[in-house]
Design a protein around this motif. Structure first.
Motif, mmCIF file in Angstrom:
data_model
loop_
_atom_site.group_PDB
_atom_site.id
_atom_site.type_symbol
_atom_site.label_atom_id
_atom_site.label_comp_id
_atom_site.label_asym_id
_atom_site.label_seq_id
_atom_site.Cartn_x
_atom_site.Cartn_y
_atom_site.Cartn_z
ATOM 1 N N GLY A 1 39.782 11.179 1.705
ATOM 2 C CA GLY A 1 39.115 10.195 2.542
ATOM 3 C C GLY A 1 37.894 10.752 3.247
ATOM 4 N N GLN B 1 37.430 4.891 8.756
ATOM 5 C CA GLN B 1 38.584 4.545 7.927
ATOM 6 C C GLN B 1 39.474 3.507 8.603
ATOM 7 N N GLU C 1 36.809 0.345 8.810
ATOM 8 C CA GLU C 1 35.978 0.084 7.631
ATOM 9 C C GLU C 1 34.599 -0.455 8.031
#
Length: 679
Positions: free
Chosen positions: A84, A633, A636
């Motif tokens: 990520g 994350q 978003e």
């Protein structure tokens, strides 16, 4: 009777202390000429100094260019290693963080080994790390090799490139620093499109090519040659006949002890760390609990003495010699009108009649090694030797002794102003005295252990020059200062948001529909604005009416607000507007930090302050971008990362607003706590 007992105890203590010295030191000293010198580095401000400025500029271009553009490889790393945004952000954040956190340790290395060797080794080491990163099999591999080790290598190039400007420039320091630091902006402007082009062949190929570019810094580092110090004489030489009349039967000098203003060289302190000690009054002033790591300056040692510059052959420093005339008070002259030399021994008690030659030789060894300053005033007699024996010494050994003392006394980190990047006219010490007197007032002297290690051969794990620099830069007593802690925490918050726009700007613009080339143009635009803003900021801050703290607060506030609202409307125009304000923000923040620190805590604590500032800012740079990645994350939304960065920078600006009041309150508090001197 009591006096004789005390004298006997002193002699026994001296003899016992000398017996603990290594044999190789004694043997080496027996072949060296006894020299009393004081060396002060005066920046040449011309000639090779401009070559050094260009080399520093090129080093900053390469290092900062790669650091600011390193987040561009993150997308390919995410695709290959399936990780990520928050995790992959550590690759670039460790690089930027470690090249700041390693600052105090690299400074200590540069102090011991010099700018040139550290820069060359750092460039080769960083290039090797980038080459090894080509074979990475995981992001954890890149964390260690590319991020941590590569960051340390970058620091070994960056710190000497920045610090050496202050070593070479005096009058033009602000201009030279501004030009050299422009390399940061130019590097961003150049490496943003270059990195994007290289990424078409893959991130591994990109790192390999960048490693070759970093290797070029080793060539630039060759320009960082050491400066020959100006040698100052404190002597009144009245000829060999008068000198011989001062000899006793053993060939020992029996000259009167000079009256030193604040300090005298004596036998080592109980801790064995200093080559000099203070009289009781000065000892109480300078060696108190609040200043555990104080080392006297050349001015403190030689204040009140007649100084004469002897020819040193140093290019570009001839104009400085005339300033010595202003330092003299009553220099006696010979019948020809030439200044005489006063031969003196800085020992509190010279060798006395009745000491045997071996004991006198050992005592002289202590005194020779204990003098940390270089003043080219040779004594014609040496304890334990007759004058005619001196001519038998090896010229090469004498030259080696002089070279070792000059090298030790010109260590860059022993200068209080080595990290000062602004115009010296802003420093009260510079305004109130001559140029040479100023440099004497900011040059601190080597210790006895430092001098011994310079003369000894071999490698030491942690020599005195390294330990002393680390002790100075990381002296925790500074953490008790409220003004400094506000400044340090403000810098911590700024650096947490400093690299976030570089990591997310291009991705956010592309996500909003902007052309990739236009987005990279905005990133390069930050570099362009940063380049010109550093020069303008340095020029403006040279005016006494301009307060660096006010300029810093305005720039941080404007940059923070622009960062927060930069994502409301994403167009080429709005992004370039953001680039304008953010470029000015980071330029002022970087250029004014040392000026603000000097105004708040004084020049004598600047090195200490810079050590902690680099540590705090390095930690902040390491964790700031990954936290922004976590926010992205979770939401978003790229805007959340910019809200985070802008909010931190704005908070750091608010912390700086009351700094002047905090500093004044701290001064009043310290004045009340300081005991009044006894009547």
């Amino acid at each position: 009777m009591a006096t004789q007992q005390t004298k006997s105890q002193d002699e026994l203590a001296t003899k016992d202390l000398v017996s603990k010295q290594p044999d190789n030191i004694k043997e080496e000293d027996e072949t060296e000429e006894d020299i009393d010198e004081a060396a002060v580095v005066v920046p040449p401000d011309s000639g090779w100094a401009w070559v050094v400025m260009v080399a520093s500029f090129l080093c900053c271009t390469v290092i900062d260019g790669i650091v600011f553009c390193s987040p561009l490889i993150q997308q390919q790393l995410m695709d290959e290693f399936k990780v990520g945004k928050a995790r992959v952000a550590f690759v670039s954040s460790l690089l930027s963080g470690c090249y700041l956190m390693a600052g105090p340790f690299v400074s200590a290395m540069a102090n011991r080994f010099g700018f040139r060797p550290v820069t060359i080794v750092g460039a080769i080491f960083a290039a090797a790390c980038f080459g090894l990163s080509y074979f990475a099999t995981s992001v954890e591999y890149l964390f260690v090799i590319y991020g941590i080790l590569g960051g340390i290598g970058f620091c070994m190039v960056y710190i000497p490139a920045v610090v050496i400007i202050g070593f070479y420039f005096e009058k033009w320091r602000a201009l030279a620093t501004g030009v050299a630091m422009c390399g940061s902006g130019v590097g961003t402007f150049v490496f943003a499109p270059l990195t994007e082009i290289l990424l078409k062949s893959g991130w591994r190929h990109t790192l390999a090519v960048q490693g070759l570019i970093v290797l070029s810094c080793a060539l630039f580092g060759l320009a960082f040659r050491p400066i020959q110090p100006i040698t100052l004489s404190v002597t009144n030489e009245e000829g060999d006949e008068q000198e011989k009349s001062k000899l006793n039967g053993h060939g020992n000098t029996v000259a009167p002890t000079p009256q030193l203003h604040q300090a005298a060289f004596t036998k080592p302190l109980p801790e064995g760390r200093f080559a000099y000690s203070m009289p009781n009054s000065a000892h109480n002033t300078y060696m108190g609990a609040s200043q555990r790591h104080h080392y006297p300056t050349a001015q403190e040692i030689f204040k009140g003495m007649n100084l004469e510059r002897r020819p040193s052959g140093t290019a570009g420093q001839g104009s400085k010699g005339t300033e010595l005339k202003q330092l003299r008070k009553s220099q006696p002259t010979t019948p020809n009108g030439d200044p005489q030399q006063l031969t003196f021994n800085l020992h509190k008690e010279l060798t006395t009649v009745g000491e045997n030659e071996e004991e006198a030789e050992n005592d002289n060894l202590l005194e020779t090694e204990a003098k940390p300053v270089t003043i080219q005033a040779r004594r014609h007699t040496v304890s334990g030797r007759r004058p005619q024996d001196i001519g038998k010494r090896s010229a090469a050994a004498a030259h080696e002794a002089h070279h070792g003392q000059a090298h030790s006394s010109s260590r860059p980190m022993y200068r209080d102003d080595i990290f000062f990047t602004g115009s010296l006219t802003r420093i009260p010490q510079y305004q109130s005295q001559t140029s040479l007197a100023y440099h004497m007032s900011v040059t601190r002297l080597p210790t006895k252990q430092d001098m011994l290690e310079d003369r000894q051969k071999g490698c030491r794990i942690c020599p005195e020059a390294v330990r002393r620099t680390l002790a100075t830069m990381l002296d925790t007593s500074l953490l008790k200062s409220p003004a400094f802690m506000c400044l340090a925490f403000s810098g911590f918050l700024t650096m947490m948001g400093f690299f976030v726009p570089f990591a997310f700007l291009v991705d956010r613009a592309k996500d909003a529909g902007m052309d990739e080339r236009a987005a990279l143009g905005v990133l390069s635009g930050i570099g362009i604005v940063n380049t010109f803003a550093r020069i303008v900021c340095g020029s403006i801050s040279s005016f006494p009416a301009i307060k660096p703290l006010w300029l810093n607060n305005f720039a941080l506030t404007a940059g923070a607000i622009a960062t927060i609202f930069s994502g409301e409307v994403i167009t080429v125009g709005t992004q370039w507007t953001f680039a304008l304000f953010f470029g000015i923000c980071i330029a002022c923040f970087s250029a004014l930090r040392s000026l603000i620190a000097v105004e708040l805590i004084g020049l004598e604590k600047l090195t200490n302050a810079y050590g902690f500032l680099m540590l705090f800012q390095g930690i902040a740079a390491t964790i700031g971008t990954p936290i922004a990645g976590v926010l992205y994350q979770m939401t978003e939304s790229f805007n959340m990362a910019f809200y985070f960065a802008g909010g931190l920078i704005l908070l750091s600006a608010f912390l700086c607003y009351p700094l002047t009041c905090v500093s004044r309150w701290e001064e009043r508090r310290n004045a009340k706590l300081t005991p009044l001197p006894a009547a």
